[in-house]
Design a protein around this motif. Structure first.
Motif, PDB file in Angstrom:
ATOM      1  N   UNK A 283     -12.103  10.577   0.163  1.00 47.56           N
ATOM      2  CA  UNK A 283     -12.652   9.222  -0.146  1.00 47.56           C
ATOM      3  C   UNK A 283     -11.627   8.399  -0.857  1.00 47.56           C
ATOM      4  N   UNK A 284     -10.699   9.023  -1.515  1.00 46.78           N
ATOM      5  CA  UNK A 284      -9.493   8.062  -2.173  1.00 46.78           C
ATOM      6  C   UNK A 284      -8.684   7.642  -1.095  1.00 46.78           C
ATOM      7  N   UNK A 285      -8.456   8.095   0.100  1.00 48.11           N
ATOM      8  CA  UNK A 285      -7.567   7.664   0.977  1.00 48.11           C
ATOM      9  C   UNK A 285      -8.088   6.453   1.650  1.00 48.11           C
ATOM     10  N   UNK A 286      -9.450   6.718   1.899  1.00 44.39           N
ATOM     11  CA  UNK A 286     -10.289   5.524   2.592  1.00 44.39           C
ATOM     12  C   UNK A 286     -10.172   4.235   1.561  1.00 44.39           C
TER      13      UNK A 286
ATOM     14  N   UNK B 271      -7.656   3.635  -0.505  1.00 44.68           N
ATOM     15  CA  UNK B 271      -6.175   3.120  -0.308  1.00 44.68           C
ATOM     16  C   UNK B 271      -5.982   2.366   0.774  1.00 44.68           C
ATOM     17  N   UNK B 272      -6.551   2.843   2.056  1.00 48.84           N
ATOM     18  CA  UNK B 272      -6.616   2.383   3.312  1.00 48.84           C
ATOM     19  C   UNK B 272      -7.218   0.909   3.438  1.00 48.84           C
ATOM     20  N   UNK B 273      -8.392   0.760   2.769  1.00 50.37           N
ATOM     21  CA  UNK B 273      -9.151  -0.680   2.578  1.00 50.37           C
ATOM     22  C   UNK B 273      -8.324  -1.661   1.768  1.00 50.37           C
ATOM     23  N   UNK B 274      -7.958  -1.057   0.750  1.00 50.20           N
ATOM     24  CA  UNK B 274      -6.914  -2.132  -0.277  1.00 50.20           C
ATOM     25  C   UNK B 274      -5.614  -2.620   0.515  1.00 50.20           C
ATOM     26  N   UNK B 275      -5.147  -1.571   1.127  1.00 49.04           N
ATOM     27  CA  UNK B 275      -3.774  -1.819   1.931  1.00 49.04           C
ATOM     28  C   UNK B 275      -4.226  -2.953   3.043  1.00 49.04           C
ATOM     29  N   UNK B 276      -5.492  -2.934   3.892  1.00 52.06           N
ATOM     30  CA  UNK B 276      -5.903  -3.548   4.690  1.00 52.06           C
ATOM     31  C   UNK B 276      -6.018  -5.135   4.205  1.00 52.06           C
ATOM     32  N   UNK B 277      -6.738  -5.109   3.089  1.00 52.34           N
ATOM     33  CA  UNK B 277      -7.075  -6.213   2.263  1.00 52.34           C
ATOM     34  C   UNK B 277      -5.811  -7.140   1.998  1.00 52.34           C
ATOM     35  N   UNK B 278      -4.993  -6.423   1.383  1.00 53.49           N
ATOM     36  CA  UNK B 278      -3.348  -7.173   0.980  1.00 53.49           C
ATOM     37  C   UNK B 278      -2.832  -7.735   2.370  1.00 53.49           C
ATOM     38  N   UNK B 279      -2.871  -6.747   3.340  1.00 49.01           N
ATOM     39  CA  UNK B 279      -2.284  -7.386   4.398  1.00 49.01           C
ATOM     40  C   UNK B 279      -2.942  -8.535   5.010  1.00 49.01           C
ATOM     41  N   UNK B 280      -4.221  -8.483   5.010  1.00 49.14           N
ATOM     42  CA  UNK B 280      -5.015  -9.864   5.492  1.00 49.14           C
ATOM     43  C   UNK B 280      -4.772 -10.822   4.515  1.00 49.14           C
TER      44      UNK B 280
END
Length: 90
Positions: A1-4, A6-15
């Motif tokens: 779940x922690x990886x999910x 981190x991935x969501x945060x990275x995608x939000x930052x990129x957007x």
């Protein structure tokens, strides 16, 4: 779940990075001192656009378009012999 997360945060930052507009992007480019009737108006424009994208401050002293008059049609406020080819109103 922690990886999910981190991935969501990275995608939000990129957007966010791709949708943000730099401060200088909201103005007409290729403006010159002659586009402003007074030094004050040029100064206000330069202050509103950080980084001086129009290069109004040729000597980097924080003052825009020093050869523009203080009032429309008024005298030039400084000795502009330093800029012999400058004509604020060609």
């Amino acid at each position: 779940m922690d990886t999910l997360h981190r991935l969501a945060a990275a995608l939000a930052a990129a957007a966010l990075a791709f949708t943000s507009t730099p401060a200088w992007a909201d103005h007409e480019f290729d403006l010159d001192c002659s586009d402003f009737p007074t030094q004050r108006e040029a100064q206000e424009h330069m202050n509103a656009h950080p980084g001086d994208p129009d290069f109004f401050d040729a000597d980097f002293d924080g003052i825009a378009c020093e050869c523009n008059p203080e009032v429309p049609g008024g005298p030039i406020p400084i000795d502009c012999t330093e800029y012999p080819d400058y004509d604020p109103f060609p």
